[in-house]
Write a protein that holds these residues in place. Sequence first.
Motif, mmCIF file in Angstrom:
data_model
loop_
_atom_site.group_PDB
_atom_site.id
_atom_site.type_symbol
_atom_site.label_atom_id
_atom_site.label_comp_id
_atom_site.label_asym_id
_atom_site.label_seq_id
_atom_site.Cartn_x
_atom_site.Cartn_y
_atom_site.Cartn_z
ATOM 1 N N PRO A 197 0.837 -1.284 -0.045
ATOM 2 C CA PRO A 197 0.119 -0.006 -0.089
ATOM 3 C C PRO A 197 0.989 1.187 -0.140
ATOM 4 O O PRO A 197 1.828 1.397 0.662
ATOM 5 C CB PRO A 197 -0.897 -0.060 1.327
ATOM 6 C CG PRO A 197 -0.119 -0.951 2.308
ATOM 7 C CD PRO A 197 0.750 -2.010 1.380
ATOM 8 N N GLY A 198 0.101 2.214 -0.748
ATOM 9 C CA GLY A 198 1.034 3.577 -0.704
ATOM 10 C C GLY A 198 -0.089 4.667 -0.137
ATOM 11 O O GLY A 198 -1.094 4.302 0.395
ATOM 12 N N ARG A 199 0.432 5.931 -0.519
ATOM 13 C CA ARG A 199 -0.334 7.146 -0.002
ATOM 14 C C ARG A 199 -1.870 6.904 -0.320
ATOM 15 O O ARG A 199 -2.860 6.930 0.282
ATOM 16 C CB ARG A 199 0.288 8.239 -0.339
ATOM 17 C CG ARG A 199 -0.646 9.644 0.129
ATOM 18 C CD ARG A 199 -0.006 10.883 -0.475
ATOM 19 N NE ARG A 199 1.310 10.866 -0.065
ATOM 20 C CZ ARG A 199 2.153 12.080 -0.506
ATOM 21 N NH1 ARG A 199 1.830 12.693 -1.431
ATOM 22 N NH2 ARG A 199 3.619 11.913 -0.187
ATOM 23 N N ALA A 200 -2.199 6.552 -1.710
ATOM 24 C CA ALA A 200 -3.391 6.679 -2.352
ATOM 25 C C ALA A 200 -4.098 5.540 -1.713
ATOM 26 O O ALA A 200 -5.530 5.772 -1.153
ATOM 27 C CB ALA A 200 -3.384 6.361 -3.745
ATOM 28 N N ALA A 201 -3.385 4.338 -1.577
ATOM 29 C CA ALA A 201 -4.324 3.188 -0.851
ATOM 30 C C ALA A 201 -4.697 3.707 0.688
ATOM 31 O O ALA A 201 -5.706 3.052 1.054
ATOM 32 C CB ALA A 201 -3.618 1.828 -0.907
ATOM 33 N N PHE A 202 -3.766 4.323 1.320
ATOM 34 C CA PHE A 202 -4.157 4.720 2.538
ATOM 35 C C PHE A 202 -5.486 5.506 2.763
ATOM 36 O O PHE A 202 -6.321 5.381 3.613
ATOM 37 C CB PHE A 202 -2.883 5.231 3.234
ATOM 38 C CG PHE A 202 -1.822 4.225 3.690
ATOM 39 C CD1 PHE A 202 -2.133 2.958 4.179
ATOM 40 C CD2 PHE A 202 -0.533 4.647 3.520
ATOM 41 C CE1 PHE A 202 -1.005 2.207 4.479
ATOM 42 C CE2 PHE A 202 0.398 3.623 3.915
ATOM 43 C CZ PHE A 202 0.300 2.458 4.284
#
Length: 235
Positions: free
Chosen positions: A118-123
């Motif tokens: 996960p990255g920023r968008a997923a979070f």
Amino acid sequence: MSMYVVIGLTVLIAAFVQGATGLGFALISGPVVGMVAPRLLPVFLLIQMIPLNAYVTWRERHAVDGVGTSWISLGRFVGTFGGLGVLFLVTEQQLGLLIGISTVLAVLLTVLAPSFEPGRAAFLAAGLVTGVTETSTGVGGPPLALVYQHRPAPVLRSTVAACFLIGEVISVVLLAITDSISRDQLRVALLLLPAVIVGAVLSRLVHHRLDGRVMRYLVLGFALVSGVVVTVQAW
């Protein structure tokens, strides 16, 4: 009295399961409360989970993912307003349908989602969806479980608990400001808090010994059946 016994035992078990695995409180207790006393939702679950998640966050504070928690909480704050909108628009029967269907979909997504980093968008996305679903139904764990399900167990438990804690406080405050908390919801939630505390403390004895994968699938199986039952009853 039988209602209190059923709900009390349910939240005790649910608190034990979530304290041990990081997942399960709302998935277990949400459908059961939806069947027994739907008028208590979502306030009952939100208030019950505040001390539970505060305890788990403190217990495993060394493993909290601070970056993920920050981005999820930002999305969670925005999503809370969407959840408030849902509560103002739906009837009790529609809320039951929403709880049942969202529980079933959450289980299927958790089981079928592929492994990813996960990255920023997923979070942000996980926080946004959690804000909407948890504020409106009390069930918000699956999006967080999706982004952390392949991380070490202490990271999953502590970070999900920290995100829940921040979000639940936001939701309860906004529900109170908008006069969406009844005395009955508050009274029953406070009355049954000891059951949550007992379950959370008992989880400390076994959280490092349980087979997390087996426990996870047991929780998801129970949630799937409960979600189907709630959906059929509310249809």
